[in-house]
Design a protein around this motif. Structure first.
Motif, PDB file in Angstrom:
ATOM      1  N   THR A 578       1.246  -0.857   0.113  1.00  0.00           N
ATOM      2  CA  THR A 578      -0.283  -0.028  -0.261  1.00  0.00           C
ATOM      3  C   THR A 578       1.142   0.824   0.413  1.00  0.00           C
ATOM      4  OG1 THR A 578      -2.048  -1.125   1.391  1.00  0.00           O
ATOM      5  CG2 THR A 578      -1.915   1.321   1.280  1.00  0.00           C
ATOM      6  N   HIS A 579       0.290   2.210  -1.062  1.00  0.00           N
ATOM      7  CA  HIS A 579       1.110   3.651  -0.844  1.00  0.00           C
ATOM      8  C   HIS A 579       0.208   4.514  -0.372  1.00  0.00           C
ATOM      9  CE1 HIS A 579       4.410   2.468  -3.182  1.00  0.00           C
ATOM     10  NE2 HIS A 579       3.828   1.480  -4.143  1.00  0.00           N
ATOM     11  N   GLY A 580       0.922   5.625  -0.586  1.00  0.00           N
ATOM     12  CA  GLY A 580      -0.362   7.069   0.095  1.00  0.00           C
ATOM     13  C   GLY A 580       0.370   7.523  -0.175  1.00  0.00           C
ATOM     14  N   TYR A 613       4.607  13.335  -0.607  1.00  0.00           N
ATOM     15  CA  TYR A 613       5.802  11.787   0.200  1.00  0.00           C
ATOM     16  C   TYR A 613       4.730  10.634   0.259  1.00  0.00           C
ATOM     17  CZ  TYR A 613       5.333  13.351   4.945  1.00  0.00           C
ATOM     18  OH  TYR A 613       4.654  13.266   6.055  1.00  0.00           O
ATOM     19  N   CYS A 614       5.143   9.523   0.133  1.00  0.00           N
ATOM     20  CA  CYS A 614       3.953   8.478   0.576  1.00  0.00           C
ATOM     21  C   CYS A 614       4.355   8.069   1.619  1.00  0.00           C
ATOM     22  CB  CYS A 614       4.500   7.209  -0.313  1.00  0.00           C
ATOM     23  SG  CYS A 614       4.328   5.341   0.112  1.00  0.00           S
ATOM     24  N   HIS A 615       3.123   8.419   2.883  1.00  0.00           N
ATOM     25  CA  HIS A 615       3.100   8.119   4.270  1.00  0.00           C
ATOM     26  C   HIS A 615       3.308   6.360   4.882  1.00  0.00           C
ATOM     27  CE1 HIS A 615      -1.016   8.111   3.978  1.00  0.00           C
ATOM     28  NE2 HIS A 615      -1.521   8.085   4.784  1.00  0.00           N
ATOM     29  N   TRP A 616       3.081   5.630   3.642  1.00  0.00           N
ATOM     30  CA  TRP A 616       2.704   4.141   3.805  1.00  0.00           C
ATOM     31  C   TRP A 616       3.998   3.498   3.577  1.00  0.00           C
ATOM     32  CZ3 TRP A 616      -2.834   3.483   5.044  1.00  0.00           C
ATOM     33  CH2 TRP A 616      -2.471   3.010   5.628  1.00  0.00           C
ATOM     34  N   PHE A 617       4.898   3.421   4.523  1.00  0.00           N
ATOM     35  CA  PHE A 617       6.023   1.866   4.647  1.00  0.00           C
ATOM     36  C   PHE A 617       6.062   1.184   3.587  1.00  0.00           C
ATOM     37  CE2 PHE A 617      10.141   2.672   6.936  1.00  0.00           C
ATOM     38  CZ  PHE A 617      10.529   2.404   5.407  1.00  0.00           C
ATOM     39  N   CYS A 618       6.002   1.215   3.042  1.00  0.00           N
ATOM     40  CA  CYS A 618       6.289   0.828   1.151  1.00  0.00           C
ATOM     41  C   CYS A 618       7.135  -0.262   0.282  1.00  0.00           C
ATOM     42  CB  CYS A 618       5.310   1.338   0.279  1.00  0.00           C
ATOM     43  SG  CYS A 618       6.936   2.293  -0.370  1.00  0.00           S
ATOM     44  N   HIS A 619       8.808  -0.108   1.312  1.00  0.00           N
ATOM     45  CA  HIS A 619       9.744  -0.138   0.391  1.00  0.00           C
ATOM     46  C   HIS A 619      10.895  -0.121   1.266  1.00  0.00           C
ATOM     47  CE1 HIS A 619      12.613  -0.314  -3.352  1.00  0.00           C
ATOM     48  NE2 HIS A 619      12.052  -1.062  -4.251  1.00  0.00           N
ATOM     49  N   LEU A 621      13.335   2.008  -0.229  1.00  0.00           N
ATOM     50  CA  LEU A 621      13.313   3.341  -0.622  1.00  0.00           C
ATOM     51  C   LEU A 621      12.369   3.755  -0.079  1.00  0.00           C
ATOM     52  CD1 LEU A 621      15.756   2.676  -3.728  1.00  0.00           C
ATOM     53  CD2 LEU A 621      16.186   3.484  -1.428  1.00  0.00           C
ATOM     54  N   HIS A 622      11.147   4.078   0.484  1.00  0.00           N
ATOM     55  CA  HIS A 622       9.875   4.484   0.753  1.00  0.00           C
ATOM     56  C   HIS A 622      10.346   5.819   1.047  1.00  0.00           C
ATOM     57  CE1 HIS A 622       6.505   5.089   3.622  1.00  0.00           C
ATOM     58  NE2 HIS A 622       7.856   5.821   4.160  1.00  0.00           N
ATOM     59  N   MET A 623      10.971   6.427   1.930  1.00  0.00           N
ATOM     60  CA  MET A 623      11.832   7.430   2.564  1.00  0.00           C
ATOM     61  C   MET A 623      11.501   8.324   1.315  1.00  0.00           C
ATOM     62  SD  MET A 623      11.795   7.683   5.426  1.00  0.00           S
ATOM     63  CE  MET A 623      13.381   9.415   5.803  1.00  0.00           C
ATOM     64  N   GLU A 624      12.506   7.918   0.425  1.00  0.00           N
ATOM     65  CA  GLU A 624      12.594   8.334  -1.310  1.00  0.00           C
ATOM     66  C   GLU A 624      11.218   8.651  -2.167  1.00  0.00           C
ATOM     67  OE1 GLU A 624      15.124   6.386   0.502  1.00  0.00           O
ATOM     68  OE2 GLU A 624      16.251   7.793   0.912  1.00  0.00           O
ATOM     69  N   MET A 625      10.618   7.717  -1.618  1.00  0.00           N
ATOM     70  CA  MET A 625       8.873   8.149  -2.371  1.00  0.00           C
ATOM     71  C   MET A 625       8.392   9.769  -2.472  1.00  0.00           C
ATOM     72  SD  MET A 625       6.160   5.354  -3.056  1.00  0.00           S
ATOM     73  CE  MET A 625       4.732   5.307  -3.708  1.00  0.00           C
ATOM     74  N   ARG A 626       9.130  10.447  -2.569  1.00  0.00           N
ATOM     75  CA  ARG A 626       8.514  12.041  -2.162  1.00  0.00           C
ATOM     76  C   ARG A 626       8.816  13.032  -3.886  1.00  0.00           C
ATOM     77  NH1 ARG A 626      13.464  12.973   1.316  1.00  0.00           N
ATOM     78  NH2 ARG A 626      14.744  13.356  -0.268  1.00  0.00           N
TER      79      ARG A 626
END
Ligand code: CUK
Ligand code: CUA
Length: 634
Positions: A578-580, A613-619, A621-626
């Motif tokens: 899940t992404h956010g 940014y994506c607030h749902w821990f997904c990967h 590189l989740h922190m880079e999803m922005r």
């Protein structure tokens, strides 16, 4: 689960493991499994299921990685949501936002949720009491869970394939929807719900203090369309409701037979009522056009008050301010719980046709009135002839035999009370596993205690409630778990896991986001791949995709004052990815599940750079999803 004995010999293959192989690892469970009659070989899945079942049966503990036997659907009371609790572990599995707003999923913020909330989209709180699942022929069918909002007079529906709210309705012409149940037989065509508070009709400021203008109604909702089917005017205030197993009758507990307007006036009489509705008779009248309407509302209304002498209702006198009403799973009885009387009243459903036909009197339908203790509120059943009633004031559950209580009422000397168990403290609702259906299996009972007092570490002046799990499978009730919960489960139901089949990921044609998909089509955007900004005047629609760990767009430009709608489509097909999408400084937050499309609208009311940014821990590189939203000073 199939006994492996039934399988043909040639199905034997490498994935099958001999039961003996597991004995060392889990001797206790395996021994219990042997007791359950499994023999020969099982697939690992069969074994895991059997092991979890055996453990659930023998120790009530569900080990890490093991699955619960029941889905519990818990009302969140004035938190406004529904919670899914695994039983017997009592682990909270999920929260389903309904009448509240939710920071994580964006419920109440996204366009899709606002559309579902409809005319109450701007109401951000609610008081959820009674979650009940749709049924077919008196068995749970796993389709929907319905729940009331007493505070804002609403009823919502949760789709059990995705565990999301998909419909919401404000019930017109009444105030405070309290009791709610479903038609059990032949299937849940209707949702029954009580308007509790009496209001002047029409409630437009004309007659604030004229008691003759006050009334409330019993409300019937079409379960599939979630539109009003009809309403029935009644005497008194309606509290709880339940339905029978023929499909013809429903019943509501009803207090304030005094027809008082002030609180003191409503509690004078020694007896109030159980109102019984002949749903078939009402349906017939509505079909024949024999109804009225109230104000601007087009909902058919029939008069079921005593003075109307209709075929729609009967008022059975029962002791003082009855609260809960529960149908026994054998379909024979309604049990009305006395609240201000130490008794419950047993009404034989088979006698109701004679009552409606005028052949017997109201009290002739009563076949038992056992005295159980102080403050009986709700009753549950185990399918073995026993009933379990919460005693609010005594802080106990009374276990009693229904047939013995009936014999006692006939004058026989028999002790119908089997056991009283202390609970901690002041129980409201209780519920047995599968107990409101024909499949009552008598395994567990939940006591939803309103106070926890000293049971947990103190959390200051505000303490949790306490949901206690009780093993009722043996001859005695045994308390096996204390479960603190936040405000405030009123009611729950426990459904065997075999009845519920949730989807793993969304399907692209899901009705929950169909309107958003339609708009994209109008905009000429392919949601499954295009990233595009579309401007119409000062309305900007930003279409982007997401696939771990990237948004399809790393920046977009808008102008100060624009109304911005961001539409995100999650292209991941992997279960649980899940992404956010959240936008800093704008109160924007939403969930985007695998294959889901979600959208949210906000005003770009500040110039500058704003990171989303994506607030749902997904990967990893989740922190880079922005990415950046650049707001230009026009
Ligand atoms: S009610 Cu709360 S304890 Cu709303 Cu069903 Cu009885
Ligand atoms: Cu996508 Cu975190």
């Amino acid at each position: 689960m199939k006994d492996s004995k039934d399988k043909p010999e040639n199905e034997e293959n490498k994935s099958k493991v001999s039961r003996r192989g597991f004995l060392g690892a889990s001797a206790a469970s395996a021994a219990t499994i042997a007791g359950l009659g499994f023999s020969g070989v099982m697939t690992p899945t069969e074994f895991a299921e059997a092991a979890s079942k055996a453990r659930a049966n023998s120790h009530h503990t569900v080990g890490p990685g093991e699955l619960d036997e029941y889905y519990g659907f818990w009302s969140g009371g004035h938190s406004g949501e529904v919670r899914i609790i695994g039983v017997p572990s009592m682990r909270e599995l999920m929260r389903i936002p309904v009448f509240n707003i939710d920071s994580a999923t964006g419920w109440g913020l996204t366009n899709e949720s606002k559309l579902i909330k409809g005319d109450s989209a701007d109401i951000l709180c609610g008081d959820a009491h009674h979650p009940h699942m749709s049924m077919t022929d008196g068995h749970y069918d796993g389709k929907y869970v319905f729940i009331n909002d007493k505070l804002n007079t609403r009823v919502a529906r949760i789709r059990c394939d995705v565990m999301k709210t998909d419909k919401m309705l404000t019930v017109p012409n009444v105030q405070a929807i309290h009791g709610l149940r479903v038609q059990k037989v032949p299937h849940t065509k209707y949702v029954y719900c009580n308007g509790e508070f009496r209001i002047p009709q029409p409630n437009d400021g004309r007659d604030l203090n004229d008691p003759t203008k006050y009334f409330t109604m019993f409300n019937v909702i079409d379960a599939e369309s979630m539109e009003m089917a009809f309403q029935v005017i009644v005497d008194g205030n309606l509290d709880n409701t339940d339905a029978d197993y023929t499909g013809r009758f429903a019943a509501s507990t009803c207090y304030n037979s005094e027809e008082g307007v002030t609180l003191a006036e409503t509690m004078r009489n020694e007896r109030d009522w159980l109102v019984v509705y002949d749903i078939h008779a009402i349906e017939k009248a509505v079909k024949a056009g024999k109804f009225t309407t109230i104000g601007d509302s087009k909902v058919p209304v029939v008069d079921g008050r005593k003075k109307a002498k209709s075929q729609f209702t009967r008022y059975i006198p029962v002791p003082k301010s009855p609260h809960g009403i529960n149908t026994s799973p054998d379909g024979k009885y309604f049990v009305a719980n006395g609240k201000l009387s130490p008794t419950v009243t047993i009404i034989e459903i088979d006698k109701l046709s004679a009552l409606f036909a005028g052949k017997i009197k109201e009290r002739d339908t009563v076949v038992g009135e056992p005295e159980l203790g102080l403050g009986p509120l709700h009753t549950a059943f185990d399918g073995r002839g026993n009933a379990y009633t919460t005693l609010f004031i005594d802080s106990q559950i009374a276990k009693w035999s229904v047939e013995d209580a009936i014999r006692s009422y006939k004058g026989e000397k028999v002790n119908y009370i089997k056991q009283k168990l202390d609970v901690h403290y002041q129980p409201g609702h209780n519920h047995t596993t599968m107990g409101e259906t024909r499949d009552a299996d008598g395994k567990y009972l939940i006591s939803l205690c309103k106070f926890s007092k000293d049971r947990f570490l103190s959390t200051g002046p505000l303490k949790p409630e306490n949901d206690q799990l009780i093993d009722i499978s043996g001859s005695e009730m045994k308390l096996i778990h204390d479960g603190p919960t936040f405000a405030e489960p009123h009611d729950c139901m426990m459904v065997h896991r075999s009845k519920v089949k949730p989807k793993k990921i969304w399907t692209r044609d899901d009705p929950i986001f169909a309107e958003t998909v339609k708009q994209a089509k109008k905009d000429g955007v392919t949601l499954e791949g295009e990233n595009k900004v579309i401007r119409k005047g000062n309305k900007v629609r930003v279409y982007m995709t997401s696939i771990a760990p990237n948004f399809g767009m790393s920046e977009f430009n808008v102008k100060l004052g624009d109304e911005v709608t961001v539409i995100v489509t999650n292209l991941d097909r992997v279960e649980d990815v899940t992404h956010g999408f959240v936008m800093t400084q704008h109160g924007v937050s939403m969930e985007v599940g695998p294959q889901q499309t979600s959208s949210i609208t906000f005003k770009a009311d500040k110039p500058g750079v704003f990171w989303f940014y994506c607030h749902w821990f997904c990967h990893a590189l989740h922190m880079e999803m922005r990415g950046r939203m650049l707001v230009e000073k026009s």
